[in-house]
Design an enzyme around this catalytic site. Structure first.
Site, PDB file in Angstrom:
ATOM      1  N   CYS A  79      38.645  36.874  38.736  1.00 23.26           N
ATOM      2  CA  CYS A  79      38.345  38.300  38.768  1.00 23.26           C
ATOM      3  C   CYS A  79      37.940  38.764  37.362  1.00 23.26           C
ATOM      4  CB  CYS A  79      39.526  39.080  39.332  1.00 23.26           C
ATOM      5  SG  CYS A  79      39.088  40.770  39.854  1.00 23.26           S
ATOM      6  N   HIS A 187      39.438  37.098  44.574  1.00 24.45           N
ATOM      7  CA  HIS A 187      40.829  36.688  44.393  1.00 24.45           C
ATOM      8  C   HIS A 187      41.118  35.504  45.320  1.00 24.45           C
ATOM      9  CE1 HIS A 187      42.346  39.969  41.838  1.00 24.45           C
ATOM     10  NE2 HIS A 187      41.443  40.710  42.457  1.00 24.45           N
ATOM     11  N   GLU A 189      43.708  33.714  45.504  1.00 30.48           N
ATOM     12  CA  GLU A 189      45.096  33.749  45.966  1.00 30.48           C
ATOM     13  C   GLU A 189      45.298  34.728  47.115  1.00 30.48           C
ATOM     14  OE1 GLU A 189      44.912  37.100  42.968  1.00 30.48           O
ATOM     15  OE2 GLU A 189      43.941  35.155  43.291  1.00 30.48           O
TER      16      GLU A 189
END
Length: 213
Positions: A79, A187, A189
């Site tokens: 990011c 992102h 994750e």
């Protein structure tokens, strides 16, 4: 062992939990010496480019990240962390970045070439289109990932583009890479199986580096 750079502006909890789910060994540190000993470096980030670079400069982490990159060990920015890898950003005034990859960070205009308005920030799930080769894409097929950002990379060097996502008439660099430097604008994750697979491939690079050293 993956070293996660803690400079006070990263999504450390979600990234570290994702690595735990992958059984990928990691540590979180703000200490330059400790981070230099890692097999791979992960630079997270949420917030302002200018604020992040100010902290990295003041703490000496800017030079540490450059020195780490020069060793040939893998570096991943996520990011804002990806944006920091580039030369400069227009966010809150022109600010120099880490200059590990060629390009500039600019804000979405919010209007297409034909005058259609669109929402900024770019937020939500978008499909990746693979356009380059990278070990991050090993054994993967194109899939959806989760974006939240108002600024994106513009580069005159298409060789650094690994995957892109389309947002109205903007082709958004989503995964970038050159040699040992990698970045993900989204992102991973928070991107379900696709994101975890990408993180696993990065973790594998760290393991390979440890084996080779």
């Amino acid at each position: 062992m993956i070293g996660i750079v803690d400079y006070g502006m990263g999504n450390l909890f979600s990234v570290s939990k994702a690595l735990e789910r992958l059984d990928a060994p990691y540590f979180i540190s703000q200490h330059k010496g400790n981070l230099m000993e890692a097999d791979a470096l992960l630079v997270p980030g949420v917030g302002s480019f200018r604020d992040a670079m100010d902290i990295l400069d003041r703490t000496g982490l800017t030079q540490m990240i450059r020195d780490f990159a020069a060793t040939g060990k893998p570096v991943l920015g996520i990011c804002l962390g990806m944006q920091l890898l580039f030369e400069e950003s227009t966010e809150n005034g022109l600010t120099k970045g880490l200059s590990l990859l060629p390009g500039k960070v600019e804000r979405f205009s919010g209007e297409t070439a034909v005058g259609e308005n669109y929402k900024v920030p770019h937020m939500g799930w978008n499909k990746l289109r693979f356009i380059g080769d990278s070990p991050l894409l090993a054994s993967l097929e194109e899939g959806y990932v989760y974006f939240v950002h108002s600024y994106y990379i513009k580069t005159k060097n298409p060789d650094v583009l690994v995957a892109v996502g389309d947002y109205y008439d903007v082709e958004v660099p989503a995964i970038v890479g050159r040699e040992n430097i990698f970045g993900m604008q989204f992102h991973p994750e928070k991107s379900s199986d696709m994101g975890m697979a990408l993180l696993r491939n990065f973790a594998n690079l760290a393991t390979e580096r440890k084996t080779d050293s």
